[in-house]
Design an enzyme around this catalytic site. Structure first.
Site, PDB file in Angstrom:
ATOM      1  N   ASP A   1       0.831  -1.211   0.000  1.00  0.00           N
ATOM      2  CA  ASP A   1       0.000   0.000   0.000  1.00  0.00           C
ATOM      3  C   ASP A   1       0.865   1.259   0.000  1.00  0.00           C
ATOM      4  O   ASP A   1       2.004   1.235   0.459  1.00  0.00           O
ATOM      5  CB  ASP A   1      -0.917  -0.023   1.233  1.00  0.00           C
ATOM      6  CG  ASP A   1      -2.064   0.963   1.097  1.00  0.00           C
ATOM      7  OD1 ASP A   1      -2.456   1.281  -0.044  1.00  0.00           O
ATOM      8  OD2 ASP A   1      -2.574   1.431   2.138  1.00  0.00           O
TER       9      ASP A   1
ATOM     10  N   GLY B   1      -0.128   5.412  -4.299  1.00  0.00           N
ATOM     11  CA  GLY B   1      -0.786   6.663  -4.687  1.00  0.00           C
ATOM     12  C   GLY B   1      -0.227   7.835  -3.888  1.00  0.00           C
ATOM     13  O   GLY B   1       0.100   8.895  -4.453  1.00  0.00           O
TER      14      GLY B   1
ATOM     15  N   HIS C   1       2.539   3.294  -8.832  1.00  0.00           N
ATOM     16  CA  HIS C   1       2.417   1.860  -9.139  1.00  0.00           C
ATOM     17  C   HIS C   1       3.648   1.400  -9.935  1.00  0.00           C
ATOM     18  O   HIS C   1       4.194   0.327  -9.690  1.00  0.00           O
ATOM     19  CB  HIS C   1       1.151   1.580  -9.948  1.00  0.00           C
ATOM     20  CG  HIS C   1      -0.122   1.916  -9.211  1.00  0.00           C
ATOM     21  ND1 HIS C   1      -0.335   1.572  -7.898  1.00  0.00           N
ATOM     22  CD2 HIS C   1      -1.247   2.570  -9.603  1.00  0.00           C
ATOM     23  CE1 HIS C   1      -1.533   1.997  -7.521  1.00  0.00           C
ATOM     24  NE2 HIS C   1      -2.103   2.617  -8.535  1.00  0.00           N
TER      25      HIS C   1
ATOM     26  N   LEU D   1      11.234 -20.682  -4.831  1.00  0.00           N
ATOM     27  CA  LEU D   1      10.297 -19.766  -4.162  1.00  0.00           C
ATOM     28  C   LEU D   1       9.013 -19.762  -4.966  1.00  0.00           C
ATOM     29  O   LEU D   1       9.047 -19.747  -6.199  1.00  0.00           O
ATOM     30  CB  LEU D   1      10.907 -18.348  -4.134  1.00  0.00           C
ATOM     31  CG  LEU D   1       9.967 -17.171  -3.878  1.00  0.00           C
ATOM     32  CD1 LEU D   1       9.418 -17.214  -2.438  1.00  0.00           C
ATOM     33  CD2 LEU D   1      10.699 -15.832  -4.090  1.00  0.00           C
TER      34      LEU D   1
HETATM   35  C1  FPP Z   1      -2.014   0.051  -3.346  1.00  0.00           C
HETATM   36  O1  FPP Z   1      -1.556   1.380  -3.287  1.00  0.00           O
HETATM   37  C2  FPP Z   1      -1.419  -0.680  -4.475  1.00  0.00           C
HETATM   38  C3  FPP Z   1      -2.107  -1.256  -5.494  1.00  0.00           C
HETATM   39  C4  FPP Z   1      -3.571  -1.234  -5.596  1.00  0.00           C
HETATM   40  C5  FPP Z   1      -1.431  -1.927  -6.612  1.00  0.00           C
HETATM   41  C6  FPP Z   1      -0.133  -2.642  -6.333  1.00  0.00           C
HETATM   42  C7  FPP Z   1       0.579  -2.799  -7.609  1.00  0.00           C
HETATM   43  C8  FPP Z   1       1.914  -2.731  -7.777  1.00  0.00           C
HETATM   44  C9  FPP Z   1       2.886  -2.608  -6.696  1.00  0.00           C
HETATM   45  C10 FPP Z   1       2.495  -2.743  -9.131  1.00  0.00           C
HETATM   46  C11 FPP Z   1       2.545  -3.978  -9.923  1.00  0.00           C
HETATM   47  C12 FPP Z   1       2.555  -5.280  -9.218  1.00  0.00           C
HETATM   48  C13 FPP Z   1       3.064  -6.396  -9.751  1.00  0.00           C
HETATM   49  C14 FPP Z   1       2.885  -7.671  -9.012  1.00  0.00           C
HETATM   50  C15 FPP Z   1       3.814  -6.424 -11.001  1.00  0.00           C
HETATM   51  P1  FPP Z   1      -2.640   2.536  -3.353  1.00  0.00           P
HETATM   52  O2  FPP Z   1      -2.826   2.893  -4.778  1.00  0.00           O
HETATM   53  O3  FPP Z   1      -3.876   2.132  -2.643  1.00  0.00           O
HETATM   54  O4  FPP Z   1      -1.912   3.699  -2.579  1.00  0.00           O
HETATM   55  P2  FPP Z   1      -2.567   4.781  -1.617  1.00  0.00           P
HETATM   56  O5  FPP Z   1      -3.060   4.053  -0.408  1.00  0.00           O
HETATM   57  O6  FPP Z   1      -1.422   5.699  -1.304  1.00  0.00           O
HETATM   58  O7  FPP Z   1      -3.661   5.445  -2.392  1.00  0.00           O
END
Ligand code: FPP
Length: 273
Positions: free
Chosen positions: A37, A40, A54, A148
């Site tokens: 998390d 964003g 991301h 893994l």
């Molecule tokens: C949450 O942060 C993250 C996600 C919804 C997406 C996670 C994806 C990645 C790390 C990239 C690609 C992954 C792979 C496996 C290749 P958020 O957007 O909710 O952040 P915030 O809480 O700051 O809004």
């Protein structure tokens, strides 16, 4: 043992030494699950679009996978996209799917070279066709790898997983395969989509918030939680090591009292330790 390298950078001696120390200082989790998390917020703080966060998060995925493989941790589960994430603006959802496709294309060969197996849980059929296809292909290509297992939770939620298990049980009851008296924890566990993966020992959430966000609701019943203030794009192996150190200090009682725990409770002994 073959060295693991998903980056172009060679592992430093200092880092290899740190991993040896961690392995020697206590039990190492058999399964680490991560709620990635803060992408964003990370991007916003830099005056950028959320998607930028991301994209940056992919480097953290790579470093974490590499460190887990080097340390001999057999299972890593990453919460990459939740059922609820479908409600985000279409532009963000599309960018995430695109990023997944790109990452699969770029990394699958490296997964094979490093003996890493990819699996996925969630409503995968909801993924766009191209993304679904690339994912199934990467899963097929890496299926015999042993070092893994990386599980991507995609279009996944804990409630969905429990509901689909409940649906299967009702069908089994209707078909006379089991009676209501046969419905127990073992049966439910065996019908979850994560049934081939042990429950996580350590569940890390980055971004500083204290909630499970509908992740592995059943499976995390006895997971040790570690909340990292770091946003996911800033999460690197040093923070992973800190979480393992914290895990090593916990007494896992599984409902018992300290005095009842054997010196080496089998549920606490991790692979190779
Ligand atoms: C949450 O942060 C993250 C996600 C919804 C997406 C996670 C994806 C990645 C790390 C990239 C690609 C992954 C792979 C496996 C290749 P958020 O957007 O909710 O952040 P915030 O809480 O700051 O809004």
């Amino acid at each position: 043992m073959k060295t693991v390298s998903l980056n172009r950078k060679k592992q430093t001696e200092k880092d290899a030494q740190r991993q040896v120390e961690l392995r020697e200082s206590g039990r190492v989790p058999n399964h680490i699950a991560i709620i990635m998390d803060g992408n964003g917020r990370w991007a916003k703080e830099r005056g950028n679009m959320r998607v930028f966060g991301h994209q940056a998060g992919v480097d953290s995925v790579r470093d974490t996978v590499e460190a887990c493989a080097q340390m001999g941790i057999p299972h890593l589960t990453l919460f990459a996209f939740s059922t609820e994430n479908w409600m985000r603006p279409a532009s963000e959802v599309n960018a995430l799917m695109q990023l997944l496709i790109q990452s699969l294309r770029k990394e699958t060969r490296k997964l094979v070279e490093n003996d890493i197996k990819l699996v996925a849980v969630g409503q995968l059929e909801r993924l766009p066709d191209k993304c679904h296809r690339e994912l199934l292909e990467a899963i097929e290509i890496t299926k015999d790898n042993k070092r893994l297992q990386v599980c991507l939770a995609l279009s996944y939620s804990g409630r969905w997983d429990l509901a689909q298990a409940a649906r299967k049980i009702s069908e089994m009851v209707i078909n006379g395969e089991v009676g209501p008296e046969d419905v127990n924890e073992e049966l439910v566990q065996s019908l979850l989509t994560t049934n081939s993966i042990p429950d996580p020992d350590l569940l890390i959430r980055t971004g500083g918030e204290f909630r499970l966000s509908n992740f592995l609701l059943w499976q995390a019943a006895y997971s040790e939680l570690y909340i990292s203030k770091k946003y996911w794009p800033d999460f690197r192996r040093d923070e992973l090591y800190k979480s393992i150190e914290s895990y090593q200090k916990r007494e896992r009682r599984f409902g018992k009292i300290s005095e009842q725990l054997e010196k080496k409770d089998m549920r606490q002994v991790s692979a190779g330790v």
